[in-house]
Design a protein around this motif. Structure first.
Motif, PDB file in Angstrom:
ATOM      1  N   ASN A  88       0.800  -1.226   0.000  1.00 34.88           N
ATOM      2  CA  ASN A  88       0.000   0.000   0.000  1.00 34.88           C
ATOM      3  C   ASN A  88       0.832   1.276   0.000  1.00 34.88           C
ATOM      4  O   ASN A  88       0.295   2.373  -0.007  1.00 34.88           O
ATOM      5  CB  ASN A  88      -0.964   0.012   1.190  1.00 34.88           C
ATOM      6  N   TYR A  89       2.153   1.156   0.032  1.00 38.23           N
ATOM      7  CA  TYR A  89       3.016   2.315  -0.161  1.00 38.23           C
ATOM      8  C   TYR A  89       4.390   1.829  -0.603  1.00 38.23           C
ATOM      9  O   TYR A  89       4.694   0.635  -0.553  1.00 38.23           O
ATOM     10  CB  TYR A  89       3.122   3.178   1.102  1.00 38.23           C
ATOM     11  N   TRP A  90       5.219   2.770  -1.044  1.00 36.30           N
ATOM     12  CA  TRP A  90       6.532   2.429  -1.588  1.00 36.30           C
ATOM     13  C   TRP A  90       7.585   3.325  -0.957  1.00 36.30           C
ATOM     14  O   TRP A  90       7.371   4.525  -0.786  1.00 36.30           O
ATOM     15  CB  TRP A  90       6.518   2.625  -3.105  1.00 36.30           C
ATOM     16  N   LEU A  91       8.708   2.743  -0.583  1.00 36.67           N
ATOM     17  CA  LEU A  91       9.802   3.500   0.019  1.00 36.67           C
ATOM     18  C   LEU A  91      10.863   3.826  -1.025  1.00 36.67           C
ATOM     19  O   LEU A  91      11.131   3.022  -1.919  1.00 36.67           O
ATOM     20  CB  LEU A  91      10.444   2.700   1.157  1.00 36.67           C
ATOM     21  N   GLY A  92      11.458   4.999  -0.896  1.00 39.01           N
ATOM     22  CA  GLY A  92      12.528   5.405  -1.795  1.00 39.01           C
ATOM     23  C   GLY A  92      13.653   6.056  -1.017  1.00 39.01           C
ATOM     24  O   GLY A  92      13.659   6.069   0.216  1.00 39.01           O
ATOM     25  N   LEU A  93      14.601   6.614  -1.717  1.00 41.63           N
ATOM     26  CA  LEU A  93      15.791   7.216  -1.115  1.00 41.63           C
ATOM     27  C   LEU A  93      15.600   8.724  -1.007  1.00 41.63           C
ATOM     28  O   LEU A  93      15.650   9.436  -2.006  1.00 41.63           O
ATOM     29  CB  LEU A  93      17.020   6.898  -1.972  1.00 41.63           C
ATOM     30  N   ASN A  94      15.402   9.213   0.221  1.00 46.32           N
ATOM     31  CA  ASN A  94      15.282  10.655   0.400  1.00 46.32           C
ATOM     32  C   ASN A  94      16.621  11.235   0.850  1.00 46.32           C
ATOM     33  O   ASN A  94      17.646  10.555   0.831  1.00 46.32           O
ATOM     34  CB  ASN A  94      14.147  11.001   1.375  1.00 46.32           C
ATOM     35  N   GLU A  95      16.626  12.482   1.274  1.00 42.05           N
ATOM     36  CA  GLU A  95      17.877  13.167   1.597  1.00 42.05           C
ATOM     37  C   GLU A  95      18.578  12.608   2.831  1.00 42.05           C
ATOM     38  O   GLU A  95      19.737  12.930   3.099  1.00 42.05           O
ATOM     39  CB  GLU A  95      17.612  14.657   1.814  1.00 42.05           C
ATOM     40  N   PHE A  96      17.888  11.748   3.600  1.00 36.18           N
ATOM     41  CA  PHE A  96      18.469  11.200   4.824  1.00 36.18           C
ATOM     42  C   PHE A  96      19.067   9.808   4.623  1.00 36.18           C
ATOM     43  O   PHE A  96      19.405   9.132   5.594  1.00 36.18           O
ATOM     44  CB  PHE A  96      17.397  11.131   5.914  1.00 36.18           C
ATOM     45  N   ALA A  97      19.205   9.378   3.382  1.00 36.65           N
ATOM     46  CA  ALA A  97      19.610   7.997   3.102  1.00 36.65           C
ATOM     47  C   ALA A  97      21.041   7.681   3.507  1.00 36.65           C
ATOM     48  O   ALA A  97      21.433   6.513   3.522  1.00 36.65           O
ATOM     49  CB  ALA A  97      19.416   7.683   1.614  1.00 36.65           C
ATOM     50  N   ASP A  98      21.846   8.689   3.841  1.00 37.32           N
ATOM     51  CA  ASP A  98      23.221   8.416   4.278  1.00 37.32           C
ATOM     52  C   ASP A  98      23.367   8.523   5.796  1.00 37.32           C
ATOM     53  O   ASP A  98      24.486   8.562   6.314  1.00 37.32           O
ATOM     54  CB  ASP A  98      24.210   9.359   3.592  1.00 37.32           C
ATOM     55  N   LEU A  99      22.230   8.563   6.505  1.00 35.07           N
ATOM     56  CA  LEU A  99      22.256   8.616   7.969  1.00 35.07           C
ATOM     57  C   LEU A  99      21.767   7.297   8.547  1.00 35.07           C
ATOM     58  O   LEU A  99      20.803   6.709   8.047  1.00 35.07           O
ATOM     59  CB  LEU A  99      21.351   9.741   8.487  1.00 35.07           C
ATOM     60  N   SER A 100      22.404   6.855   9.617  1.00 36.08           N
ATOM     61  CA  SER A 100      21.908   5.688  10.328  1.00 36.08           C
ATOM     62  C   SER A 100      20.657   6.083  11.111  1.00 36.08           C
ATOM     63  O   SER A 100      20.357   7.266  11.281  1.00 36.08           O
ATOM     64  CB  SER A 100      22.968   5.154  11.293  1.00 36.08           C
ATOM     65  N   HIS A 101      19.932   5.080  11.585  1.00 39.45           N
ATOM     66  CA  HIS A 101      18.713   5.348  12.342  1.00 39.45           C
ATOM     67  C   HIS A 101      19.013   6.184  13.582  1.00 39.45           C
ATOM     68  O   HIS A 101      18.287   7.141  13.897  1.00 39.45           O
ATOM     69  CB  HIS A 101      18.055   4.023  12.743  1.00 39.45           C
ATOM     70  N   GLU A 102      20.085   5.846  14.280  1.00 39.43           N
ATOM     71  CA  GLU A 102      20.446   6.579  15.489  1.00 39.43           C
ATOM     72  C   GLU A 102      20.861   8.011  15.164  1.00 39.43           C
ATOM     73  O   GLU A 102      20.533   8.949  15.898  1.00 39.43           O
ATOM     74  CB  GLU A 102      21.576   5.852  16.228  1.00 39.43           C
ATOM     75  N   GLU A 103      21.588   8.194  14.071  1.00 44.77           N
ATOM     76  CA  GLU A 103      21.992   9.540  13.674  1.00 44.77           C
ATOM     77  C   GLU A 103      20.782  10.392  13.327  1.00 44.77           C
ATOM     78  O   GLU A 103      20.706  11.571  13.690  1.00 44.77           O
ATOM     79  CB  GLU A 103      22.937   9.466  12.473  1.00 44.77           C
ATOM     80  N   PHE A 104      19.830   9.798  12.618  1.00 42.08           N
ATOM     81  CA  PHE A 104      18.629  10.547  12.246  1.00 42.08           C
ATOM     82  C   PHE A 104      17.856  10.976  13.490  1.00 42.08           C
ATOM     83  O   PHE A 104      17.409  12.128  13.592  1.00 42.08           O
ATOM     84  CB  PHE A 104      17.736   9.701  11.343  1.00 42.08           C
ATOM     85  N   LYS A 105      17.686  10.065  14.446  1.00 44.17           N
ATOM     86  CA  LYS A 105      16.959  10.400  15.671  1.00 44.17           C
ATOM     87  C   LYS A 105      17.658  11.516  16.434  1.00 44.17           C
ATOM     88  O   LYS A 105      17.005  12.430  16.954  1.00 44.17           O
ATOM     89  CB  LYS A 105      16.824   9.157  16.564  1.00 44.17           C
ATOM     90  N   LYS A 106      18.975  11.445  16.500  1.00 47.89           N
ATOM     91  CA  LYS A 106      19.730  12.449  17.246  1.00 47.89           C
ATOM     92  C   LYS A 106      19.644  13.818  16.594  1.00 47.89           C
ATOM     93  O   LYS A 106      19.558  14.849  17.278  1.00 47.89           O
ATOM     94  CB  LYS A 106      21.190  12.011  17.356  1.00 47.89           C
ATOM     95  N   LEU A 109      15.000  14.389  15.690  1.00 49.20           N
ATOM     96  CA  LEU A 109      13.891  14.072  16.588  1.00 49.20           C
ATOM     97  C   LEU A 109      14.244  14.458  18.018  1.00 49.20           C
ATOM     98  O   LEU A 109      15.392  14.726  18.342  1.00 49.20           O
ATOM     99  CB  LEU A 109      13.561  12.574  16.533  1.00 49.20           C
ATOM    100  N   GLY A 110      13.218  14.484  18.861  1.00 46.43           N
ATOM    101  CA  GLY A 110      13.456  14.620  20.285  1.00 46.43           C
ATOM    102  C   GLY A 110      13.521  16.027  20.829  1.00 46.43           C
ATOM    103  O   GLY A 110      13.967  16.233  21.956  1.00 46.43           O
ATOM    104  N   LEU A 111      13.062  17.037  20.060  1.00 43.59           N
ATOM    105  CA  LEU A 111      13.072  18.401  20.576  1.00 43.59           C
ATOM    106  C   LEU A 111      12.076  18.525  21.724  1.00 43.59           C
ATOM    107  O   LEU A 111      10.906  18.195  21.587  1.00 43.59           O
ATOM    108  CB  LEU A 111      12.703  19.396  19.469  1.00 43.59           C
ATOM    109  N   LYS A 112      12.551  18.996  22.871  1.00 41.46           N
ATOM    110  CA  LYS A 112      11.690  19.171  24.036  1.00 41.46           C
ATOM    111  C   LYS A 112      11.871  20.589  24.567  1.00 41.46           C
ATOM    112  O   LYS A 112      12.941  20.955  25.037  1.00 41.46           O
ATOM    113  CB  LYS A 112      12.032  18.150  25.123  1.00 41.46           C
ATOM    114  N   VAL A 113      10.820  21.366  24.462  1.00 41.48           N
ATOM    115  CA  VAL A 113      10.871  22.754  24.909  1.00 41.48           C
ATOM    116  C   VAL A 113       9.722  22.994  25.873  1.00 41.48           C
ATOM    117  O   VAL A 113       8.572  22.674  25.576  1.00 41.48           O
ATOM    118  CB  VAL A 113      10.752  23.727  23.716  1.00 41.48           C
ATOM    119  N   GLU A 114      10.032  23.542  27.034  1.00 46.74           N
ATOM    120  CA  GLU A 114       9.006  23.864  28.017  1.00 46.74           C
ATOM    121  C   GLU A 114       8.532  25.294  27.790  1.00 46.74           C
ATOM    122  O   GLU A 114       9.290  26.240  27.955  1.00 46.74           O
ATOM    123  CB  GLU A 114       9.562  23.702  29.435  1.00 46.74           C
ATOM    124  N   LEU A 115       7.274  25.441  27.388  1.00 53.25           N
ATOM    125  CA  LEU A 115       6.705  26.759  27.151  1.00 53.25           C
ATOM    126  C   LEU A 115       5.402  26.893  27.929  1.00 53.25           C
ATOM    127  O   LEU A 115       4.617  25.946  27.996  1.00 53.25           O
ATOM    128  CB  LEU A 115       6.418  26.966  25.655  1.00 53.25           C
TER     129      LEU A 115
END
Length: 249
Positions: A88-106, A109-115
């Motif tokens: 039901n969907y297809w995956l391709g190579l986007n601009e993050f294809a040279d990053l490992s999963h951990e590198e991408f998360k770091k 992802l994970g922005l935490k701001v107290e407002l």
């Protein structure tokens, strides 16, 4: 092909890829591939070079490029395995294809701001005089959603969320779908929001209400980084695209 042969092949193309990357603008898109690309190191290297050129990738050294090639190869193998199992969907190579999963998360992802949250309206939302509601509505099919945008590594999801909501309600009310400026919010809505370091949609909605509208994307384009508020653009009534008035949120 032996590692030494791979090194020679990548070394030969390293200088060419740097020159190519320097002249190509950053583009957010998907690069396709063929499963046969994984069967030949030559085709895999060619695919990597094409992907680098597409996304303007520049590596500081041959060693870094070789490492990124290996990560790229691992990601492509993962993509290919997933594509064999899903329909039901297809995956391709986007601009993050040279990053490992951990590198991408770091990195993305994970922005935490107290407002502090704005005190909400005393009125609770209720449906009024509405009957026969559909089970679901796809506003993309109704023409109320602009094409996919890319916020880059700037923590501006709050601005994109705000703008997407305003673009949608403006189209629903007026029939006109207009891409609006996230950059204006990042640069100018700074009393409580923090640009690329996070913010809240509540403050952004209030900024739009107080400002009388929001510029179109073409008039105040996105930079993927914080800029200086263009006071001329904000105060120029002729260039301001006034949106549907927000009475409460």
């Amino acid at each position: 092909m032996a590692v030494s042969s791979l090194s020679k092949l990548l070394t030969f193309s390293f200088s060419l890829s740097v020159l190519t990357s320097l002249v190509l603008a950053h583009e957010f898109s998907i690069v396709g591939y063929s499963p046969d690309d994984l069967k030949s190191i030559d085709r895999l290297v060619d695919l990597f070079e094409s992907w680098m050129a597409k996304h303007g990738k520049i590596y500081k050294s041959f060693e870094e490029k070789l490492h990124r090639f290996e990560v790229f190869k691992d990601n492509l193998e993962h993509i290919d395995e997933r594509n064999k199992k899903i329909v039901n969907y297809w995956l391709g190579l986007n601009e993050f294809a040279d990053l490992s999963h951990e590198e991408f998360k770091k990195m993305h992802l994970g922005l935490k701001v107290e407002l502090p949250k704005i005190r909400g309206s005393p009125e609770e939302f209720t449906y009024r005089d509405v009957v026969d509601l559909p089970k679901s509505v796809d506003w993309r099919k109704q023409g109320a959603v602009t094409p996919v945008k890319n916020q880059g590594s700037c923590g501006s999801c709050w601005a994109f969320s705000t703008v997407a909501a305003v673009e949608g309600i403006n189209q629903i009310v007026t029939g006109n779908l207009t891409s609006l400026s996230e950059q204006e919010l990042i640069d100018c809505d700074t009393n409580f929001n923090h640009g690329c370091n996070g913010g809240l949609m509540d403050y952004a909605f209030k900024f739009i209400m107080d400002n009388g509208g929001l510029h179109m994307e073409d008039d105040y384009p996105y930079l993927m980084e914080e800029g200086t508020c263009d006071e001329r653009k904000v105060s120029d009534d002729e260039s301001t695209f006034t949106i549907q008035k927000i009475r409460s949120y």
